[in-house]
Design a protein around this motif. Structure first.
Motif, PDB file in Angstrom:
ATOM      1  N   THR A  71      -4.326  -4.944   4.765  1.00 21.50           N
ATOM      2  CA  THR A  71      -3.425  -5.388   5.844  1.00 21.50           C
ATOM      3  C   THR A  71      -3.027  -4.221   6.759  1.00 21.50           C
ATOM      4  N   ASP A 110       0.353  -4.276  14.107  1.00 24.56           N
ATOM      5  CA  ASP A 110       0.000  -3.765  15.438  1.00 24.56           C
ATOM      6  C   ASP A 110      -0.978  -4.717  16.128  1.00 24.56           C
ATOM      7  N   ARG A 161       0.824  -1.194   0.000  1.00 22.71           N
ATOM      8  CA  ARG A 161       0.000   0.000   0.000  1.00 22.71           C
ATOM      9  C   ARG A 161       0.863   1.250   0.000  1.00 22.71           C
ATOM     10  N   GLY A 206      -0.864 -14.083  18.431  1.00 22.59           N
ATOM     11  CA  GLY A 206      -0.445 -12.935  17.624  1.00 22.59           C
ATOM     12  C   GLY A 206      -0.883 -13.103  16.183  1.00 22.59           C
ATOM     13  N   GLY A 245      -3.469 -10.807  14.138  1.00 22.02           N
ATOM     14  CA  GLY A 245      -3.022 -10.179  12.891  1.00 22.02           C
ATOM     15  C   GLY A 245      -3.946 -10.545  11.740  1.00 22.02           C
ATOM     16  N   GLY A 267       3.251 -15.385   8.490  1.00 21.05           N
ATOM     17  CA  GLY A 267       3.196 -15.499   9.948  1.00 21.05           C
ATOM     18  C   GLY A 267       4.321 -14.782  10.640  1.00 21.05           C
ATOM     19  N   GLY A 307      -2.552  -2.144   9.801  1.00 20.99           N
ATOM     20  CA  GLY A 307      -2.589  -2.443  11.239  1.00 20.99           C
ATOM     21  C   GLY A 307      -2.450  -3.920  11.578  1.00 20.99           C
TER      22      GLY A 307
END
Ligand SMILES: Nc1ncnc2c1ncn2[C@@H]1O[C@H](COP(=O)(O)OP(=O)(O)OP(=O)(O)O)[C@@H](O)[C@H]1O
Ligand SMILES: [Mg+2]
Length: 320
Positions: A253, A258, A110, A281, A285, A231, A255
């Motif tokens: 995708t 974070d 992006r 996590g 994600g 991953g 964030g």
């Protein structure tokens, strides 16, 4: 068990709005007008997305940041309050503007265009250190965007460690691509470092992801390197583990990194094994990619809880 203190996690970092414009071309000509197929105005910035999503997963989160006295700043505050984040330590800088990021998602990556606003003006002196240390853990995002705070981030982390907090750092990208090695002074007080693959290589100054991981793991007790749809890999000393996220239909995708941090640390502060931190996590994600922006997938409690619960039996890590 999470901390007995007032907060589970204190988050220090930047706060701005994301304006996302979908389906614009990958190249532009001057003086031509381009039409997006859709748009979203939502809570942006790495730190705020992290704080929001961590709070939505049931943690007590205090956010330490700055906004201008404008409508964008108020919108950010409203979103955080709605998510249950404590915003009493967020400073409103009078006569100043809150930052904004314009995001143009492309099929793979992006474009990211940011006006920092007050995010590069927040200083060490602006932080409420008493409140900040009433937490079990300190997390800081976007090191290179904190222009005014950056010279004293090492001091902040030392202070937090002395006050008994565990700590984590996600530097994110250096928009200037300088990667001045002052971050090495912060590393001795960092417990968990959370770069993506490119950032790990830039931080280490090594053009190979796994050798970069070795370099960083020699300086920080736990390094977790995010690898998009591949991953993440965690390394503690010489022990390395990797795990894949579930396959999902991805909207964007924004964030994801974070959200991964929030899921990983949600388990880490509970003393979970690294396998479980990685699994959660990756789930967080992946969840974030299924709706627009970095926080929308976490706002819908029924959807979020079902997604996180469904992943219970999924994707065991491979030993690397
Ligand atoms: N297409 C995808 N499908 C499933 N999970 C994904 C996908 N992309 C990212 N993720 C999840 O999100 C995590 C973080 O992704 P990424 O590597 O993009 O981090 P990042 O570059 O730090 O992101 P950010 O741009 O938010 O800072 C990955 O480790 C993975 O768990
Ligand atoms: Mg990131």
């Amino acid at each position: 068990m999470p901390s007995q203190k007032k907060f589970d996690v204190s988050v220090v970092g930047e706060l701005n709005v994301d304006l996302v414009l979908y389906d614009l071309p990958g190249q532009f000509e001057l003086d031509r007008e381009y039409l997006a197929s859709n748009m979203s105005v939502t809570l942006g910035s790495s730190s705020a997305i992290f704080a929001h999503n961590l709070s939505r997963m049931g943690n007590r989160v205090g956010f330490h940041s700055a906004i201008g006295d404008d409508a964008f700043g108020q919108m950010c505050l409203d979103r955080l309050v709605e998510a249950g984040v404590d915003v009493s330590a967020i400073k409103r800088f009078s006569g100043k503007q809150t930052g904004i990021t314009v995001v143009l998602p492309q099929p793979e990556k992006r474009f990211i265009l940011t006006y920092p606003g007050v995010m590069d003006e927040m200083r060490f002196e602006d932080l409420d250190l008493h409140r900040l240390t009433q937490a079990g853990h300190l997390h800081l995002s976007s090191y290179f965007l904190q222009k005014a705070l950056r010279p004293r981030v090492a001091e902040l982390f030392r202070y937090a460690k002395q006050a008994g907090l565990s700590t984590s750092l996600d530097t994110n990208d250096d928009p200037q691509d300088h990667w001045e090695p002052d971050f090495l002074e912060v590393f001795p007080s960092v417990d968990v470092l959370l770069p993506n693959e490119r950032e790990a290589m830039r931080l280490a100054g090594i053009a190979d992801p796994i050798r970069s991981l070795d370099f960083l793991a020699a300086r920080v007790p736990l390094v977790v390197m995010k690898r998009g749809e591949q991953g993440a890999v965690a390394q503690r000393g010489n022990d390395r583990l990797d795990a894949m996220p579930p396959k999902v239909a991805t909207v964007d995708t924004i964030g994801a990194g974070d959200s991964f941090d929030a899921g990983f640390l949600h388990q880490f502060i509970r003393g979970a094994k690294i396998e479980e931190c990685l699994r959660f996590g990756n789930l967080a994600g992946a969840l974030s990619t299924t709706r627009t922006g970095g926080t929308e997938a976490f706002r819908d409690a029924a959807y979020r809880n079902a997604f996180l619960a469904e992943g219970k039996s999924a994707v065991l890590p491979r030993v690397g």
